[in-house]
Design an enzyme around this catalytic site. Sequence first.
Site, PDB file in Angstrom:
ATOM      1  N   HIS A   1       0.776  -1.006  -0.022  1.00 48.16           N
ATOM      2  CA  HIS A   1       0.046  -0.051  -0.196  1.00 48.16           C
ATOM      3  C   HIS A   1       1.083   1.432  -0.131  1.00 48.16           C
ATOM      4  O   HIS A   1       0.896   2.085  -1.307  1.00 48.16           O
ATOM      5  CB  HIS A   1      -1.205  -0.111   1.513  1.00 48.16           C
ATOM      6  CG  HIS A   1      -1.926   0.654   1.947  1.00 48.16           C
ATOM      7  ND1 HIS A   1      -2.791   1.093   1.278  1.00 48.16           N
ATOM      8  CD2 HIS A   1      -1.427   2.340   1.625  1.00 48.16           C
ATOM      9  CE1 HIS A   1      -3.139   2.742   1.916  1.00 48.16           C
ATOM     10  NE2 HIS A   1      -2.389   2.967   2.332  1.00 48.16           N
ATOM     11  N   GLU A   2       1.804   1.534   1.434  1.00 53.52           N
ATOM     12  CA  GLU A   2       2.669   2.155   0.772  1.00 53.52           C
ATOM     13  C   GLU A   2       3.256   2.846  -0.550  1.00 53.52           C
ATOM     14  O   GLU A   2       3.643   3.877  -0.671  1.00 53.52           O
ATOM     15  CB  GLU A   2       3.746   2.632   1.892  1.00 53.52           C
ATOM     16  CG  GLU A   2       2.922   2.001   3.723  1.00 53.52           C
ATOM     17  CD  GLU A   2       1.934   3.342   3.649  1.00 53.52           C
ATOM     18  OE1 GLU A   2       2.336   4.712   3.027  1.00 53.52           O
ATOM     19  OE2 GLU A   2       1.259   3.289   4.932  1.00 53.52           O
TER      20      GLU A   2
ATOM     21  N   HIS B   1       1.537   4.738  -3.010  1.00 51.68           N
ATOM     22  CA  HIS B   1       1.621   5.964  -2.464  1.00 51.68           C
ATOM     23  C   HIS B   1       2.715   6.126  -3.498  1.00 51.68           C
ATOM     24  O   HIS B   1       2.972   7.369  -4.024  1.00 51.68           O
ATOM     25  CB  HIS B   1       1.413   6.098  -0.961  1.00 51.68           C
ATOM     26  CG  HIS B   1      -0.339   6.411  -0.630  1.00 51.68           C
ATOM     27  ND1 HIS B   1      -0.848   6.721  -0.933  1.00 51.68           N
ATOM     28  CD2 HIS B   1      -0.307   5.544   0.375  1.00 51.68           C
ATOM     29  CE1 HIS B   1      -1.395   6.856  -0.148  1.00 51.68           C
ATOM     30  NE2 HIS B   1      -1.802   5.745   0.684  1.00 51.68           N
TER      31      HIS B   1
ATOM     32  N   GLU C   1      -6.007   7.159  -0.863  1.00 51.87           N
ATOM     33  CA  GLU C   1      -6.210   5.851   0.377  1.00 51.87           C
ATOM     34  C   GLU C   1      -7.214   4.599  -0.344  1.00 51.87           C
ATOM     35  O   GLU C   1      -6.720   3.877  -0.624  1.00 51.87           O
ATOM     36  CB  GLU C   1      -6.788   6.507   1.285  1.00 51.87           C
ATOM     37  CG  GLU C   1      -6.073   6.966   2.480  1.00 51.87           C
ATOM     38  CD  GLU C   1      -5.163   6.041   2.622  1.00 51.87           C
ATOM     39  OE1 GLU C   1      -4.758   5.240   2.595  1.00 51.87           O
ATOM     40  OE2 GLU C   1      -3.560   7.475   2.834  1.00 51.87           O
TER      41      GLU C   1
END
Length: 301
Positions: A130-131, A134, A198
């Site tokens: 997930h990071e 980003h 998100e």
Amino acid sequence: MGYLKTAILMAAMTALFMGLGYLLGGAGGAVIALVIAAAMNAYTWWNSDRLVLRMHNAQPVIRGDRMGLHALTAELARAAGMPEPAVYLIDTPQPNAFATGRNPANAAVAVTSGLVRSLSRDELAGVIAHELAHIRNHDTAIMTVTATFAGAISMLANFALFFGGSRERLGLIGTLLLMFLAPMAAALVQMAISRTREYAADKAGAEICGNPIWLASALEKIALGAARIDNHAAERNPATAHMFIINPLHMHKHDNLFATHPATENRIAALRAMAGAAPQGAAQPRYKSGVPTTRNRGPWT
């Protein structure tokens, strides 16, 4: 979030900032506001990662660490087709994580010690993926710029009471309203960018690690931990809250306009729907770690 929508939101933030400058000092004030914004964002662009990591006392994780954090991040970065970011560990019991940096070539992923202790390796892979999403989507740079604008707008709004120009244009009541409404408008723009991104990072992170359920399970555990365990560094620096995978502050839980993150249950539902829609056999890990994954369901430190 598409780049067009992000550009529109950023243009709105810039217009709001210049409008405040105009109300404070006319056309000259608008120009000065633009120059200040450019200078602030230039400084933040080059130093955002170091500033945020220092705020949270993050320590670098060296290659070959016993937790396997560096190796896991490297494998996932290769699966994502992006440069390997630096890895940092934050010594706090609250499970959480964030990414920072101006671009994929100059980025860092920071996880807390509480996260490592409470998640399985599969779940940790979901969080790191997930990071990485980003970073790959340039969200870290965008969120840094919006946070800087929001802070600058709040600063200008507070100055409004001390400058005659704004009172002549708006009157005292108008100036007082400006002090409250301008920072609120800036915060709403910042939150709109953060909340939408998100969902996009959840989807991309699930694709990177290969299994949406891993991230969904991790979000459940992180939300429970963040709700009952304080993150003192985040409380001292609330402007960084939007960077974390789950809001580290003990604030609103509902998916409303004033939340920095979407409701966790909505994110989990989207990930579970994504897993259910995937073809059978498609949810396979895209990284090849030497440590077993699917059989490891408990804390792995």
